[in-house]
Design a protein around this motif. Sequence first.
Motif, PDB file in Angstrom:
ATOM      1  N   ILE A   1     -12.053 110.434  -9.743  1.00  0.00           N
ATOM      2  CA  ILE A   1     -12.754 111.238  -8.740  1.00  0.00           C
ATOM      3  C   ILE A   1     -11.986 111.295  -7.436  1.00  0.00           C
ATOM      4  CG2 ILE A   1     -14.855 111.364  -7.340  1.00  0.00           C
ATOM      5  CD1 ILE A   1     -16.439 110.379  -9.705  1.00  0.00           C
ATOM      6  N   ALA A   2     -11.379 110.202  -7.030  1.00  0.00           N
ATOM      7  CA  ALA A   2     -10.594 110.201  -5.788  1.00  0.00           C
ATOM      8  C   ALA A   2      -9.448 111.203  -5.886  1.00  0.00           C
ATOM      9  CB  ALA A   2     -10.069 108.801  -5.503  1.00  0.00           C
ATOM     10  N   GLU A   3      -8.785 111.213  -7.017  1.00  0.00           N
ATOM     11  CA  GLU A   3      -7.697 112.160  -7.217  1.00  0.00           C
ATOM     12  C   GLU A   3      -8.232 113.587  -7.285  1.00  0.00           C
ATOM     13  OE1 GLU A   3      -3.537 113.048  -7.966  1.00  0.00           O
ATOM     14  OE2 GLU A   3      -4.717 111.529  -6.945  1.00  0.00           O
ATOM     15  N   LEU A   4      -9.398 113.766  -7.897  1.00  0.00           N
ATOM     16  CA  LEU A   4     -10.015 115.084  -7.963  1.00  0.00           C
ATOM     17  C   LEU A   4     -10.312 115.609  -6.562  1.00  0.00           C
ATOM     18  CD1 LEU A   4     -11.193 117.243  -9.912  1.00  0.00           C
ATOM     19  CD2 LEU A   4     -13.383 116.038  -9.740  1.00  0.00           C
ATOM     20  N   LYS A   5     -10.812 114.754  -5.697  1.00  0.00           N
ATOM     21  CA  LYS A   5     -11.095 115.150  -4.316  1.00  0.00           C
ATOM     22  C   LYS A   5      -9.817 115.573  -3.596  1.00  0.00           C
ATOM     23  CE  LYS A   5     -15.201 112.264  -3.566  1.00  0.00           C
ATOM     24  NZ  LYS A   5     -15.757 111.109  -2.811  1.00  0.00           N
ATOM     25  N   ARG A   6      -8.739 114.899  -3.875  1.00  0.00           N
ATOM     26  CA  ARG A   6      -7.470 115.224  -3.215  1.00  0.00           C
ATOM     27  C   ARG A   6      -6.955 116.589  -3.651  1.00  0.00           C
ATOM     28  NH1 ARG A   6      -2.069 115.155  -3.906  1.00  0.00           N
ATOM     29  NH2 ARG A   6      -2.196 114.547  -6.098  1.00  0.00           N
ATOM     30  N   LEU A   7      -7.170 116.934  -4.905  1.00  0.00           N
ATOM     31  CA  LEU A   7      -6.584 118.146  -5.453  1.00  0.00           C
ATOM     32  C   LEU A   7      -7.448 119.389  -5.250  1.00  0.00           C
ATOM     33  CD1 LEU A   7      -5.234 116.733  -8.840  1.00  0.00           C
ATOM     34  CD2 LEU A   7      -3.913 117.295  -6.790  1.00  0.00           C
ATOM     35  N   VAL A   8      -8.756 119.213  -5.112  1.00  0.00           N
ATOM     36  CA  VAL A   8      -9.669 120.356  -5.024  1.00  0.00           C
ATOM     37  C   VAL A   8      -9.795 120.834  -3.578  1.00  0.00           C
ATOM     38  CG1 VAL A   8     -12.101 121.022  -5.235  1.00  0.00           C
ATOM     39  CG2 VAL A   8     -10.965 119.809  -7.105  1.00  0.00           C
ATOM     40  N   GLN A   9      -9.656 122.135  -3.386  1.00  0.00           N
ATOM     41  CA  GLN A   9      -9.796 122.702  -2.038  1.00  0.00           C
ATOM     42  C   GLN A   9     -11.254 122.811  -1.613  1.00  0.00           C
ATOM     43  OE1 GLN A   9      -7.460 126.312  -1.323  1.00  0.00           O
ATOM     44  NE2 GLN A   9      -6.299 125.880  -3.213  1.00  0.00           N
ATOM     45  N   GLY A  10     -12.149 122.963  -2.579  1.00  0.00           N
ATOM     46  CA  GLY A  10     -13.567 123.036  -2.270  1.00  0.00           C
ATOM     47  C   GLY A  10     -14.153 121.655  -2.071  1.00  0.00           C
ATOM     48  N   LYS A  11     -15.384 121.456  -2.556  1.00  0.00           N
ATOM     49  CA  LYS A  11     -16.076 120.177  -2.355  1.00  0.00           C
ATOM     50  C   LYS A  11     -16.219 119.433  -3.678  1.00  0.00           C
ATOM     51  CE  LYS A  11     -18.847 121.770   1.585  1.00  0.00           C
ATOM     52  NZ  LYS A  11     -20.226 121.933   2.126  1.00  0.00           N
ATOM     53  N   VAL A  12     -16.116 118.118  -3.602  1.00  0.00           N
ATOM     54  CA  VAL A  12     -16.372 117.235  -4.739  1.00  0.00           C
ATOM     55  C   VAL A  12     -17.425 116.232  -4.293  1.00  0.00           C
ATOM     56  CG1 VAL A  12     -15.411 115.550  -6.333  1.00  0.00           C
ATOM     57  CG2 VAL A  12     -14.027 117.514  -5.631  1.00  0.00           C
ATOM     58  N   LEU A  13     -18.613 116.293  -4.926  1.00  0.00           N
ATOM     59  CA  LEU A  13     -19.745 115.468  -4.514  1.00  0.00           C
ATOM     60  C   LEU A  13     -20.107 114.498  -5.620  1.00  0.00           C
ATOM     61  CD1 LEU A  13     -21.969 118.370  -3.094  1.00  0.00           C
ATOM     62  CD2 LEU A  13     -20.372 116.934  -1.815  1.00  0.00           C
ATOM     63  N   GLU A  14     -20.136 113.226  -5.291  1.00  0.00           N
ATOM     64  CA  GLU A  14     -20.607 112.222  -6.240  1.00  0.00           C
ATOM     65  C   GLU A  14     -21.881 111.597  -5.704  1.00  0.00           C
ATOM     66  OE1 GLU A  14     -17.897 108.868  -6.563  1.00  0.00           O
ATOM     67  OE2 GLU A  14     -16.851 109.532  -4.759  1.00  0.00           O
TER      68      GLU A  14
END
Length: 537
Positions: free
Chosen positions: A67-80
């Motif tokens: 998830i941390a890596e996903l947050k870094r790569l995604v320009q939008g929002k990543v919510l956990e």
Amino acid sequence: RPSALVKTPYFVRNRNLATKMRFLTRIFRSAGKRGKNQGEQEKVDTQLPTGVNQGTIEHMVEQPSDIAELKRLVQGKVLEKGAEGYEEATHCFNCFYPAKKPLVIVQPVTPSDAQKAIEFARKGNLNVSVAGGRHMLDQSSMSGQVVIDLRLVRKVEVDVQNRTAWVEGGCVAVDVDRATQEHDLAAVNGQYYDTGLGGFTLGGGWGLLSAQHGLSVDNLLEVEFISADGQLRRISDETDAELMWLARGAGWNLGVVTRMKLQLHPLESFVVDGREVHGYGGILMWVMTPENVDRIAQIVRMYVKAKEDGAVAPSYNPTLGFATPPPFEGAPAFVVQQTVFGDPKIGEELTKKYFTDVLEPTMSSCRPENLVEIQDNHTILFPPGHRYYMTAKPAMDSFIGDDKAVEDQVKLMMMDRPRQFVSAFVFTGEAVLTVPKENTSCTSLRESKMLIIAGCMEPAEGDGPSSSMLAAQKWMRKYFKNEFGPTAQQVYYPNFSLRDEQGKGGRTGYRPATRERIMFLKNKLDPDNVFAHTKMV
């Protein structure tokens, strides 16, 4: 309202519509606060049908591993879970079921964001669902371990000359209506103002313009989507007729639909009291009593006969129903959502002829209206912050053509119906029925000239459905099993499917041959069942 996606309806913001505001205030009087809301398939040849292949994940984006890596790569929002905005993002229109709690919610702003979310899910052996307006009554759009929430992508591009529009996957009904109304154009669209256009269209899409122009899927020209293997594809009838067939009625199985191209239709405009309008609409209500029930039955019979005989144009297609609205303090009511596209004077004359001259209504908000206002009338009948348990099925021919059956139904709605039970029926229209069933994967809406919508509703108060709501739920099941007289066929409209009813007793939203064809294409597109909440598995 808690959701950033939910905007105040047009007529609430328009101070000139004082009549409708007063009406709305009454309707919402009892509304509660808005609630918070894999199995394996047989693997077949995974060679995908040809489309416009724009590359795979391996070639286009970095691959997130956590998830941390996903947050870094995604320009939008990543919510956990626990993150700011996560709880709000789980809210759905229907509060009947407890809110889903996915592992992570990704709100993309580009197609590559969605691709990264899919790759993250595949690496973790997680399933995925896709959310737009979150109006699916069974909450299937929020049921994935990873939810790709498209609320941040809502652009509408109107091509006035060709009468088409490209709409992004997160668009809701009012986004499209506002954009097209500026040019006196309209799409076949959902009636509730924040209905997600993606889910509405991909499941068939019956709207107020369907009687004239067919289902939303009949007006679907092209689709851009990301499949389970991460490919960004663009399809049309010319490039991939088979997947376009799938898109037109079972399109959830494609994957993440990022954009759709829709056919638009011209609207005739009129100026009334300095306002540009496109027709006549509003809500009519009659309190039902033993003294007037025969007159109400007469209204229903007259209107059904007029539609059967072709005495009224397809542009005149009101929805007739029965409910227990808050203003009447528990009394049953006959309700008409009036819909007339075209000259508002003709709309007013038809309203008098078939409804108000027969029996004066207890309440009316009918008036000349523009497209957005006509579409918005549905919103006040089904307020947010409620529990809904509803479905929609094609009517039996023996119900449509039998005056006695219609009269019995009207009296049933007055005397025996539980307070929480609501029902409505509408003629689907010749433009829907003349399309051969095999042309699209949406078959249920072409099984009958009439669609019956029924269920139960109550404000979302307390920890769960009330005992009276559960009793109404049981009554509704008996109603749709035709225990109170001939009513509906045993096939449902997939956009109104019930979570605990899908597949039981042979009930389905598709004909057997259609279902097999859908599953064959589903297995080719998604052999690992990444998108495991598409109402087909």
